[in-house]
Scaffold this active site. Structure first.
Site, mmCIF file in Angstrom:
data_model
loop_
_atom_site.group_PDB
_atom_site.id
_atom_site.type_symbol
_atom_site.label_atom_id
_atom_site.label_comp_id
_atom_site.label_asym_id
_atom_site.label_seq_id
_atom_site.Cartn_x
_atom_site.Cartn_y
_atom_site.Cartn_z
ATOM 1 N N CYS A 94 0.819 -1.214 0.000
ATOM 2 C CA CYS A 94 0.000 0.000 0.000
ATOM 3 C C CYS A 94 0.852 1.263 0.000
ATOM 4 C CB CYS A 94 -0.966 -0.005 1.184
ATOM 5 S SG CYS A 94 -0.195 -0.292 2.795
ATOM 6 N N SER B 199 -4.711 1.879 9.493
ATOM 7 C CA SER B 199 -5.422 0.808 8.789
ATOM 8 C C SER B 199 -4.478 -0.045 7.965
ATOM 9 C CB SER B 199 -6.525 1.378 7.891
ATOM 10 O OG SER B 199 -6.005 2.318 6.973
ATOM 11 N N GLY B 200 -3.246 0.458 7.732
ATOM 12 C CA GLY B 200 -2.245 -0.375 7.083
ATOM 13 C C GLY B 200 -1.888 -1.595 7.904
ATOM 14 N N HIS C 131 -2.461 6.907 3.399
ATOM 15 C CA HIS C 131 -1.025 7.093 3.609
ATOM 16 C C HIS C 131 -0.558 8.377 2.914
ATOM 17 C CE1 HIS C 131 -0.903 3.248 5.366
ATOM 18 N NE2 HIS C 131 -0.298 2.548 4.425
#
Length: 356
Positions: free
Chosen positions: A137, A167-168, A262
């Site tokens: 991501c 959330s990564g 991000h």
């Protein structure tokens, strides 16, 4: 096990890991993009079998992961842990499906292309294992913009710092941040050494330190000489996607108290002199990129504005003060959409178009 017949003439798609955080976003994306698929099979672990999930306006029952669920599947999207992908992706490929895998299991396999459709779609043509890998991501949140500039100027060196959303780290990361926010809200914490750490205690979840009222300069597992696995992934994946196996890349990954999206600051050195005007023109017209860059008017991308959108957003575009071949800029992207689910779906669409 009986499976429904797909619509005549349209490829059958399987989504493995359909009940996960990224799988849920995949289903949303599949429901909003051009409807090129026949049957869409939803697959997850046995404990999720029998659940019904919405896709394309229909309720579809989740099937348990087993060899027979891949019978007749043309393309299989995998969003599962590495060890699950390592076992099941080759099985799906042996059944005749082209696997598009979102795990880290195959990204650096020389027989597996690592694909970003806006940057290196040609890599899809050679896939001896029947598997295509999706970058991580963090890489995906920058590589579309970086790739557009590379195509014009030729990237010579990259220094990147990431500001990665919790959330990564999956749902556990999000739950951890929300729990910590509730602990620190309405207090005077963050004003003396260690006070946040003491309030949070051992409830740091998947992170080594509190993320509420804090930033954590670490993501992933330890690698040699003080580097982290997340930093090495960005380095290795950038090289592979751009086709530059010896490209100098230095990355520092930082976790920040953001739920989703991000961000990265990039210092990119090129083979030739750059101008801000030309760089802005390239970025403004690049597929999958939005240029949002007027700091004087308070306009630059932030996670709070970018979350839930598909493009890579770019702002703060400047030529380096001491190097006419270098640009400094800021990028921001939703790590669950382009950073995971969307890129996977885009690859699947390219595979389907090539098979048509």
């Amino acid at each position: 096990m009986a499976v429904a017949a797909g619509r005549t003439g349209r490829p059958t798609l399987a989504v493995v890991g359909a009940t996960g955080a990224v799988g849920t976003v995949m289903l949303q994306i599949l429901s909003h993009r051009a409807d090129i698929w026949g049957e869409i099979r939803l697959i997850a672990s046995p404990r999720s079998a029998g659940r019904k999930l919405a896709v394309r306006g229909e309720e579809v029952e989740v099937l348990a992961l087993a060899e027979e669920v891949f019978d007749g599947v043309d393309v299989a999207l995998f969003d599962v842990p590495d060890e699950v992908a390592e076992r099941w992706a080759p099985i799906a490929a042996a059944k005749g499906a082209v696997v598009v895998d979102n795990s880290g299991a195959f990204r650096m396999d020389p027989e597996v292309p690592l694909v970003v459709p806006e940057v290196n779609p040609h890599a899809l043509r050679v896939r001896p294992r029947g598997i295509v890998a999706n970058p991580s991501c963090t890489t995906l949140c920058m590589i579309v913009a970086l790739g557009a500039l590379h195509a014009e100027y030729g990237l010579r060196e990259l220094v990147a710092s990431s500001y990665q959303a919790v959330s990564g780290a999956g749902r556990a990361g999000v739950d951890t941040l929300r729990r910590q926010i509730s602990l620190v809200a309405g207090t005077e914490l963050g004003t003396s050494p260690g006070d946040v750490r003491r309030a949070v205690g051992d409830a740091t979840g998947p992170f080594p330190e509190p993320v509420a009222l804090n930033v954590v300069p670490w993501a992933g597992e330890a690698r040699a000489d003080g580097w982290s696995s997340a930093e090495m992934k960005v380095r290795d994946e950038t090289r592979k996607v751009l086709g530059r196996p010896t490209l100098p890349v230095a990355v520092t990954c930082v976790r920040v108290p953001v739920v989703t999206a991000h961000s990265l600051t990039l210092h990119a050195r090129f083979e030739s002199e750059v101008t801000v005007a030309k760089a802005r023109e390239i970025l403004a017209t690049a597929p999958g990129v939005v240029l949002f860059d007027d700091p004087g008017a308070g306009e630059f991308p932030t996670p709070a504005d970018v979350v839930g959108t598909d493009p890579t957003w770019v702002g703060r575009v400047r030529r380096a003060l001491d190097d006419p071949t270098a640009l400094d800029f800021f990028v921001c992207g939703d790590n669950l959409r382009k950073g995971s689910a969307l890129n996977t779906v885009q690859i699947a669409e390219l595979v389907a178009a090539a098979r048509a």
